[in-house]
Scaffold this motif. Structure first.
Motif, PDB file in Angstrom:
ATOM      1  N   GLU A  61      45.775  29.028  48.423  1.00  0.00           N
ATOM      2  CA  GLU A  61      45.063  29.958  47.536  1.00  0.00           C
ATOM      3  C   GLU A  61      45.384  31.406  47.900  1.00  0.00           C
ATOM      4  O   GLU A  61      45.572  32.263  47.014  1.00  0.00           O
ATOM      5  CB  GLU A  61      43.549  29.714  47.620  1.00  0.00           C
ATOM      6  CG  GLU A  61      43.080  28.398  47.035  1.00  0.00           C
ATOM      7  CD  GLU A  61      43.358  27.203  47.939  1.00  0.00           C
ATOM      8  OE1 GLU A  61      43.274  26.067  47.445  1.00  0.00           O
ATOM      9  OE2 GLU A  61      43.661  27.405  49.143  1.00  0.00           O
ATOM     10  N   SER A  62      45.461  31.682  49.194  1.00  0.00           N
ATOM     11  CA  SER A  62      45.801  33.038  49.620  1.00  0.00           C
ATOM     12  C   SER A  62      47.246  33.377  49.277  1.00  0.00           C
ATOM     13  O   SER A  62      47.550  34.514  48.878  1.00  0.00           O
ATOM     14  CB  SER A  62      45.587  33.187  51.130  1.00  0.00           C
ATOM     15  OG  SER A  62      44.218  33.069  51.454  1.00  0.00           O
ATOM     16  N   ALA A  64      48.866  32.319  46.712  1.00  0.00           N
ATOM     17  CA  ALA A  64      48.859  32.635  45.281  1.00  0.00           C
ATOM     18  C   ALA A  64      48.274  34.024  45.032  1.00  0.00           C
ATOM     19  O   ALA A  64      48.789  34.792  44.200  1.00  0.00           O
ATOM     20  CB  ALA A  64      48.062  31.570  44.525  1.00  0.00           C
ATOM     21  N   LEU A  65      47.204  34.365  45.757  1.00  0.00           N
ATOM     22  CA  LEU A  65      46.569  35.673  45.591  1.00  0.00           C
ATOM     23  C   LEU A  65      47.518  36.799  45.959  1.00  0.00           C
ATOM     24  O   LEU A  65      47.694  37.760  45.195  1.00  0.00           O
ATOM     25  CB  LEU A  65      45.318  35.737  46.467  1.00  0.00           C
ATOM     26  CG  LEU A  65      44.600  37.089  46.543  1.00  0.00           C
ATOM     27  CD1 LEU A  65      44.055  37.494  45.188  1.00  0.00           C
ATOM     28  CD2 LEU A  65      43.476  37.033  47.593  1.00  0.00           C
ATOM     29  N   TYR A  66      48.170  36.696  47.124  1.00  0.00           N
ATOM     30  CA  TYR A  66      49.065  37.761  47.567  1.00  0.00           C
ATOM     31  C   TYR A  66      50.340  37.804  46.718  1.00  0.00           C
ATOM     32  O   TYR A  66      50.902  38.882  46.490  1.00  0.00           O
ATOM     33  CB  TYR A  66      49.411  37.578  49.045  1.00  0.00           C
ATOM     34  CG  TYR A  66      48.201  37.580  49.950  1.00  0.00           C
ATOM     35  CD1 TYR A  66      47.145  38.465  49.722  1.00  0.00           C
ATOM     36  CD2 TYR A  66      48.098  36.697  51.016  1.00  0.00           C
ATOM     37  CE1 TYR A  66      46.030  38.463  50.536  1.00  0.00           C
ATOM     38  CE2 TYR A  66      46.980  36.691  51.837  1.00  0.00           C
ATOM     39  CZ  TYR A  66      45.946  37.571  51.588  1.00  0.00           C
ATOM     40  OH  TYR A  66      44.834  37.562  52.397  1.00  0.00           O
ATOM     41  N   ARG A  68      50.485  37.219  43.538  1.00  0.00           N
ATOM     42  CA  ARG A  68      50.123  37.970  42.323  1.00  0.00           C
ATOM     43  C   ARG A  68      50.135  39.474  42.595  1.00  0.00           C
ATOM     44  O   ARG A  68      50.549  40.263  41.732  1.00  0.00           O
ATOM     45  CB  ARG A  68      48.745  37.527  41.819  1.00  0.00           C
ATOM     46  CG  ARG A  68      48.727  36.152  41.180  1.00  0.00           C
ATOM     47  CD  ARG A  68      47.453  35.914  40.400  1.00  0.00           C
ATOM     48  NE  ARG A  68      46.270  35.887  41.247  1.00  0.00           N
ATOM     49  CZ  ARG A  68      45.783  34.788  41.831  1.00  0.00           C
ATOM     50  NH1 ARG A  68      46.402  33.623  41.668  1.00  0.00           N
ATOM     51  NH2 ARG A  68      44.690  34.853  42.570  1.00  0.00           N
ATOM     52  N   GLU A  69      49.696  39.867  43.793  1.00  0.00           N
ATOM     53  CA  GLU A  69      49.736  41.282  44.146  1.00  0.00           C
ATOM     54  C   GLU A  69      51.176  41.780  44.244  1.00  0.00           C
ATOM     55  O   GLU A  69      51.491  42.886  43.795  1.00  0.00           O
ATOM     56  CB  GLU A  69      49.008  41.518  45.468  1.00  0.00           C
ATOM     57  CG  GLU A  69      47.506  41.568  45.357  1.00  0.00           C
ATOM     58  CD  GLU A  69      47.029  42.707  44.484  1.00  0.00           C
ATOM     59  OE1 GLU A  69      46.949  43.852  44.968  1.00  0.00           O
ATOM     60  OE2 GLU A  69      46.760  42.462  43.289  1.00  0.00           O
ATOM     61  N   SER A 104      46.876  48.373  47.432  1.00  0.00           N
ATOM     62  CA  SER A 104      46.251  47.088  47.130  1.00  0.00           C
ATOM     63  C   SER A 104      45.059  46.858  48.036  1.00  0.00           C
ATOM     64  O   SER A 104      45.211  46.768  49.258  1.00  0.00           O
ATOM     65  CB  SER A 104      47.269  45.955  47.308  1.00  0.00           C
ATOM     66  OG  SER A 104      46.636  44.695  47.315  1.00  0.00           O
ATOM     67  N   VAL A 106      43.483  44.131  48.179  1.00  0.00           N
ATOM     68  CA  VAL A 106      43.660  42.766  48.689  1.00  0.00           C
ATOM     69  C   VAL A 106      44.491  42.785  49.971  1.00  0.00           C
ATOM     70  O   VAL A 106      44.147  42.132  50.965  1.00  0.00           O
ATOM     71  CB  VAL A 106      44.330  41.885  47.611  1.00  0.00           C
ATOM     72  CG1 VAL A 106      44.765  40.545  48.194  1.00  0.00           C
ATOM     73  CG2 VAL A 106      43.378  41.668  46.444  1.00  0.00           C
TER      74      VAL A 106
END
Length: 298
Positions: A61-62, A64-66, A68-69, A104, A106
């Motif tokens: 999940e992380s 995928a999150l990073y 996207r950033e 960012s 994030v």
């Protein structure tokens, strides 16, 4: 908090003529097993090899999150003329984006995550600040590599970092194969500093971030280092992490495969190793490449 004084030069480089290698006396690990998440055996191995690979360092999940950033920053048209965005010299595609903790929220939070910052503090043995952050892209078919180098050689010569009391973290956001431009390292080479030959050009960062020429070791030096230390490679699935010493000899080849490669890169420097004046350049590099705010990271 800023500091502008320069300590004694223990690592002369960018010389007029070749000189002998310098054997480092400073440790790679300044803390102990009581100071953070690394075990005593992990710290001992890091001291010997100069790097540590942690599989599954972040979750899917992380990743995928990073990722996207990364995509958001690469596609941000407002950054196209920003000096923090570095493009490939031949194709114009994005190669790196610097100072991502300011672009960012994030990624800023990632630098302060306990599993990250506690390991950084443990290795350098003190509070830390972010010397440099960036995201790196190596696209399929056209991604170009990074020639053999020691990061500390540049940070010492052009940024004024006194000693190699810093550690880098590279988190893979794509699978790293042996054939898609993965990072190569020389295990144990962090113990040996290789002085470079040649004066630092003015504003060297304007071209070195696309293709480094000043500060790179000679073929003879690379051959000698490889014969002494050998070559290993960072491979692993997305989510794995590489912690590596600032002085380790490393590089990567071009990526001519269909499989792109990207990573988040963060450098944690000891607050007790703050930058002074450059040791082998007429002026320091910009703040987005070499941070001069030494306030401890919290």
């Amino acid at each position: 908090m800023t500091i502008t004084t320069t300590a004694e030069d223990l690592f002369p480089t960018r010389l007029a003529t070749p000189s002998d290698f310098i054997e480092r006396t400073q440790p790679a690990v300044w803390g102990s097993a009581d100071d953070g998440p690394f075990s005593a055996s992990e710290l001992e191995a890091h001291e010997q090899r100069g790097f540590t690979i942690l599989d599954d360092f972040i979750s899917a999940e992380s990743v995928a999150l990073y990722s996207r950033e990364l995509d958001r920053l690469a596609g941000d048209e407002s950054l196209r003329d920003d000096p923090r965005m570095i493009t490939e010299r031949t194709t114009g595609t994005v190669r790196s984006v610097f100072e991502v903790e300011k672009l960012s929220d994030v990624l800023s939070a990632l630098a302060r995550d306990p599993q990250v910052i506690d390991r950084a503090r443990q290795i350098v043995g003190s509070d830390v600040y972010l010397h440099q952050t960036r995201i790196n892209y190596m696209p399929s078919f056209t991604g170009t590599g990074f020639y053999w180098h020691s990061d500390f050689e540049t940070w010492h010569a052009e940024d004024g970092m006194p000693i190699p009391r810093s550690v880098s973290l590279s988190i893979a956001l794509t699978d790293n194969y042996p054939y898609n431009g993965g990072l190569m390292v020389m295990p144990g080479s962090h113990r040996t500093f290789v002085p470079a030959v040649g004066e630092t050009p003015d504003n060297n960062h304007e071209q070195s971030l696309q293709s480094q020429e000043a500060g790179v070791p000679s073929h003879a030096a690379i051959t000698a280092m490889a014969e002494k230390y050998g070559i290993d490679q960072f491979t692993g699935a997305a989510g794995s992490a590489l912690w590596f010493d600032s002085n380790i000899m490393h590089g990567s080849g071009n990526n001519i495969t269909p499989y792109s490669r990207s990573n988040v890169f963060m450098v944690f420097n000891s607050v007790e190793n703050a930058l002074g004046d450059p040791y082998a350049a007429r002026s320091p590099r910009p703040m987005h490449i070499a941070n001069r705010d030494f306030t401890p990271l919290r």
